[in-house]
Design a protein around this motif. Structure first.
Motif, PDB file in Angstrom:
ATOM      1  N   SER A  80     104.101 -38.811  40.471  1.00 52.37           N
ATOM      2  CA  SER A  80     103.106 -38.696  39.860  1.00 52.37           C
ATOM      3  C   SER A  80     103.210 -37.109  39.564  1.00 52.37           C
ATOM      4  CB  SER A  80     101.989 -39.172  40.520  1.00 52.37           C
ATOM      5  OG  SER A  80     101.761 -38.326  41.913  1.00 52.37           O
ATOM      6  N   GLN A  81     103.464 -36.176  40.302  1.00 52.84           N
ATOM      7  CA  GLN A  81     103.325 -34.961  39.861  1.00 52.84           C
ATOM      8  C   GLN A  81     104.295 -34.452  38.910  1.00 52.84           C
ATOM      9  OE1 GLN A  81     103.792 -32.601  43.697  1.00 52.84           O
ATOM     10  NE2 GLN A  81     101.542 -32.884  44.278  1.00 52.84           N
ATOM     11  N   SER A  82     105.580 -35.143  38.906  1.00 52.32           N
ATOM     12  CA  SER A  82     106.551 -34.886  38.062  1.00 52.32           C
ATOM     13  C   SER A  82     106.063 -35.288  36.708  1.00 52.32           C
ATOM     14  CB  SER A  82     107.866 -35.460  38.367  1.00 52.32           C
ATOM     15  OG  SER A  82     107.543 -37.079  38.022  1.00 52.32           O
ATOM     16  N   MET A  83     105.234 -36.490  36.416  1.00 48.63           N
ATOM     17  CA  MET A  83     104.795 -36.625  35.189  1.00 48.63           C
ATOM     18  C   MET A  83     103.726 -35.577  34.798  1.00 48.63           C
ATOM     19  SD  MET A  83     106.696 -39.306  33.839  1.00 48.63           S
ATOM     20  CE  MET A  83     105.212 -40.077  32.794  1.00 48.63           C
ATOM     21  N   GLY A  84     102.783 -35.457  35.710  1.00 43.60           N
ATOM     22  CA  GLY A  84     101.894 -34.514  35.301  1.00 43.60           C
ATOM     23  C   GLY A  84     102.132 -33.194  35.055  1.00 43.60           C
ATOM     24  N   TYR A  85     103.318 -32.779  35.810  1.00 46.31           N
ATOM     25  CA  TYR A  85     103.864 -31.404  35.468  1.00 46.31           C
ATOM     26  C   TYR A  85     104.553 -31.200  34.004  1.00 46.31           C
ATOM     27  CZ  TYR A  85     106.901 -27.341  36.331  1.00 46.31           C
ATOM     28  OH  TYR A  85     107.346 -25.984  36.205  1.00 46.31           O
ATOM     29  N   LEU A  86     105.540 -32.407  33.879  1.00 46.58           N
ATOM     30  CA  LEU A  86     105.962 -32.191  32.708  1.00 46.58           C
ATOM     31  C   LEU A  86     105.574 -32.511  31.337  1.00 46.58           C
ATOM     32  CD1 LEU A  86     109.262 -33.795  34.310  1.00 46.58           C
ATOM     33  CD2 LEU A  86     108.991 -31.423  33.666  1.00 46.58           C
ATOM     34  N   THR A  87     104.467 -33.216  31.514  1.00 43.64           N
ATOM     35  CA  THR A  87     103.558 -33.832  30.253  1.00 43.64           C
ATOM     36  C   THR A  87     102.286 -33.408  29.928  1.00 43.64           C
ATOM     37  OG1 THR A  87     102.670 -35.657  31.581  1.00 43.64           O
ATOM     38  CG2 THR A  87     104.931 -36.035  30.517  1.00 43.64           C
ATOM     39  N   VAL A  88     101.710 -33.555  28.784  1.00 46.31           N
ATOM     40  CA  VAL A  88     100.482 -32.850  28.510  1.00 46.31           C
ATOM     41  C   VAL A  88      99.352 -33.817  29.371  1.00 46.31           C
ATOM     42  CG1 VAL A  88      98.941 -32.662  26.588  1.00 46.31           C
ATOM     43  CG2 VAL A  88     101.332 -32.707  26.117  1.00 46.31           C
ATOM     44  N   LEU A  89      98.324 -32.768  29.478  1.00 42.26           N
ATOM     45  CA  LEU A  89      97.260 -33.585  30.121  1.00 42.26           C
ATOM     46  C   LEU A  89      97.375 -33.935  31.613  1.00 42.26           C
ATOM     47  CD1 LEU A  89      95.259 -35.415  27.644  1.00 42.26           C
ATOM     48  CD2 LEU A  89      94.927 -33.009  28.270  1.00 42.26           C
ATOM     49  N   GLY A  90      98.255 -32.995  32.509  1.00 45.80           N
ATOM     50  CA  GLY A  90      98.821 -33.143  33.646  1.00 45.80           C
ATOM     51  C   GLY A  90      97.811 -33.940  34.695  1.00 45.80           C
ATOM     52  N   PRO A  91      96.559 -33.564  35.186  1.00 44.97           N
ATOM     53  CA  PRO A  91      96.092 -34.492  36.058  1.00 44.97           C
ATOM     54  C   PRO A  91      95.598 -35.665  35.564  1.00 44.97           C
ATOM     55  CG  PRO A  91      95.211 -32.218  36.076  1.00 44.97           C
ATOM     56  CD  PRO A  91      96.098 -32.358  35.143  1.00 44.97           C
ATOM     57  N   VAL A  92      95.499 -35.656  34.212  1.00 45.68           N
ATOM     58  CA  VAL A  92      94.920 -37.154  33.374  1.00 45.68           C
ATOM     59  C   VAL A  92      95.802 -38.130  33.903  1.00 45.68           C
ATOM     60  CG1 VAL A  92      94.025 -38.014  31.482  1.00 45.68           C
ATOM     61  CG2 VAL A  92      93.311 -35.820  31.913  1.00 45.68           C
ATOM     62  N   ILE A  93      97.221 -37.838  33.789  1.00 49.50           N
ATOM     63  CA  ILE A  93      98.173 -38.662  33.843  1.00 49.50           C
ATOM     64  C   ILE A  93      98.654 -38.979  35.444  1.00 49.50           C
ATOM     65  CG2 ILE A  93     100.889 -39.170  33.404  1.00 49.50           C
ATOM     66  CD1 ILE A  93     100.253 -37.526  30.831  1.00 49.50           C
ATOM     67  N   SER A  94      98.545 -37.842  35.990  1.00 51.77           N
ATOM     68  CA  SER A  94      99.203 -38.096  37.621  1.00 51.77           C
ATOM     69  C   SER A  94      98.401 -38.495  38.304  1.00 51.77           C
ATOM     70  CB  SER A  94      99.593 -36.439  37.971  1.00 51.77           C
ATOM     71  OG  SER A  94      98.365 -35.840  38.035  1.00 51.77           O
ATOM     72  N   GLU A  95      97.043 -38.581  38.401  1.00 44.51           N
ATOM     73  CA  GLU A  95      96.147 -38.881  39.476  1.00 44.51           C
ATOM     74  C   GLU A  95      95.952 -40.741  39.086  1.00 44.51           C
ATOM     75  OE1 GLU A  95      95.133 -37.350  41.845  1.00 44.51           O
ATOM     76  OE2 GLU A  95      96.192 -35.558  40.889  1.00 44.51           O
ATOM     77  N   PRO A  96      95.894 -41.117  38.017  1.00 41.53           N
ATOM     78  CA  PRO A  96      95.917 -42.604  37.738  1.00 41.53           C
ATOM     79  C   PRO A  96      97.155 -43.242  38.223  1.00 41.53           C
ATOM     80  CG  PRO A  96      94.989 -41.815  35.879  1.00 41.53           C
ATOM     81  CD  PRO A  96      95.485 -40.635  36.611  1.00 41.53           C
ATOM     82  N   MET A  97      98.378 -42.463  38.055  1.00 37.63           N
ATOM     83  CA  MET A  97      99.602 -42.945  38.135  1.00 37.63           C
ATOM     84  C   MET A  97      99.880 -42.927  39.807  1.00 37.63           C
ATOM     85  SD  MET A  97     103.032 -41.239  36.943  1.00 37.63           S
ATOM     86  CE  MET A  97     104.734 -42.321  37.090  1.00 37.63           C
ATOM     87  N   LYS A  98      99.029 -42.204  40.430  1.00 33.74           N
ATOM     88  CA  LYS A  98      99.237 -42.453  42.025  1.00 33.74           C
ATOM     89  C   LYS A  98      98.688 -43.626  42.343  1.00 33.74           C
ATOM     90  CE  LYS A  98      98.508 -37.594  43.629  1.00 33.74           C
ATOM     91  NZ  LYS A  98      97.628 -36.540  44.263  1.00 33.74           N
ATOM     92  N   ILE A  99      97.641 -44.105  41.943  1.00 36.65           N
ATOM     93  CA  ILE A  99      96.926 -45.010  42.424  1.00 36.65           C
ATOM     94  C   ILE A  99      97.600 -46.523  42.080  1.00 36.65           C
ATOM     95  CG2 ILE A  99      94.709 -46.441  42.100  1.00 36.65           C
ATOM     96  CD1 ILE A  99      93.479 -43.863  41.453  1.00 36.65           C
TER      97      ILE A  99
END
Length: 333
Positions: A80-99
């Motif tokens: 999830s951190q890799s997606m949040g780090y590499l793409t736009v709107l990091g936490p908006v993507i990474s946090e739902p992805m964790k779940i």
């Protein structure tokens, strides 16, 4: 294999290649050579921090009766951190992805995950405030009042996190029947998080101190880089450098890989403390090398996990069709 399972790994791989192209592979390799002593130590500190962060997440999940292995949690966090780090709107993507990647019951997972994130960012904001507030004592350029807006913003964030009563409930009541569904859901999640914090203060306190240790490990990275550059190490300078770079990191999460932000923040922080601004690139690029390595590992884990999910789905489909076929044969006989 379902193609939808491959979308996230492919997007992450493309974003990873784009970041490498923007940074420049020769530049990255030169930095690795120049910081060949500091980089392994920074990676070791980062690995320890990853384990501590995953431990707090595991404890938070267990408080909601959700049990997940540490190894899987570390994989999910890196992916999830890799997606949040590499793409736009990091936490908006990474946090739902964790779940989603955990695959556990939604409501308790959301509550525990958001609580874990809240405690970590609370300690992160405290360090940023401490560093920015120390600027007038250390800075050789600039004025004391330059740090006031950042301190006020971060202080406001700390006050919001520390509140016992939900904030969104007032907004929901004010909107009444016109409130959107997503806002009502967010209000329930916030209420459950704050109730969880009040009902289990010992657990939250333990999470807080573990996250404080994580912040110390991050500051230790600055010390390692300064020592590798044969620069003097002063507590105030380390605090200002880490605090300033942390504040910029918090507000630039929407930029893919925080390109330019990390470098600019490190250069400015070094200049403020009287160090050579160009040496700030060493800190920024060392951390970028570390982040890209973790992102690569996260992408590999995500691709492997997606493959396993596809295999399970194909196996499940095959099993169901076999059972159905046998049932029809029995019925005909």
């Amino acid at each position: 294999m379902r193609k939808t399972h491959l979308i996230a790994p492919v997007v992450a791989a493309v974003a990873f290649a784009w970041v490498i192209a923007r940074v420049g592979l020769p530049t990255m390799m030169e930095q690795v050579k120049a910081m060949r002593v500091a980089l392994p130590i920074v990676l070791a500190l980062s690995l320890l921090r990853l384990f501590l962060q995953t431990t707090t997440w595991s404890e938070s999940l267990k408080g909601e009766d959700v049990s997940v292995g540490i190894t899987k949690l570390m994989g999910v966090r890196l992916a999830s951190q890799s997606m949040g780090y590499l793409t736009v709107l990091g936490p908006v993507i990474s946090e739902p992805m964790k779940i989603k990647l955990l695959g556990t019951s939604s409501e308790p997972t959301i509550t525990a995950t958001f609580l874990d994130n809240g405690v970590y960012w609370f300690t992160s904001a405290l360090l940023a405030i401490a560093g920015i507030a120390s600027m007038p004592l250390v800075a050789v350029h600039g004025r004391a009042y330059h740090s006031i807006p950042a301190v006020l913003v971060l202080g406001f964030a700390v006050v919001i996190i520390r509140r016992h009563t939900p904030i969104l409930s007032d907004v929901v009541r004010a909107l009444g029947a016109r409130r959107p569904t997503w806002l009502a859901r967010a209000e329930r999640i916030e209420a459950s998080i704050r109730e969880y914090r009040l009902n289990q203060p010992t657990l939250v306190r333990r999470m807080f101190w573990i996250d404080i240790a994580c912040q110390v490990l991050l500051a230790a990275e600055v010390v390692v880089v300064l020592l590798s550059l044969h620069l003097p190490v002063h507590f105030g300078a380390v605090l200002v450098i880490e605090g300033m770079t942390r504040a910029l990191k918090m507000i630039s999460g929407w930029i893919p890989a925080r390109l330019g932000s990390d470098e600019g923040g490190a250069i400015s922080a070094f200049a403020l403390t009287g160090l050579s601004p160009l040496l700030g690139l060493s800190l920024a690029l060392t951390r970028r090398s570390r982040d890209l390595l973790w992102a690569l590992i996260g992408i590999v884990w995500l691709a492997w996990n997606s493959r396993k999910l596809s295999d399970r789905a194909d196996t499940g489909t095959l099993d169901r069709s076999t059972v159905l076929k046998e049932a029809l044969e029995c019925k005909q006989s």
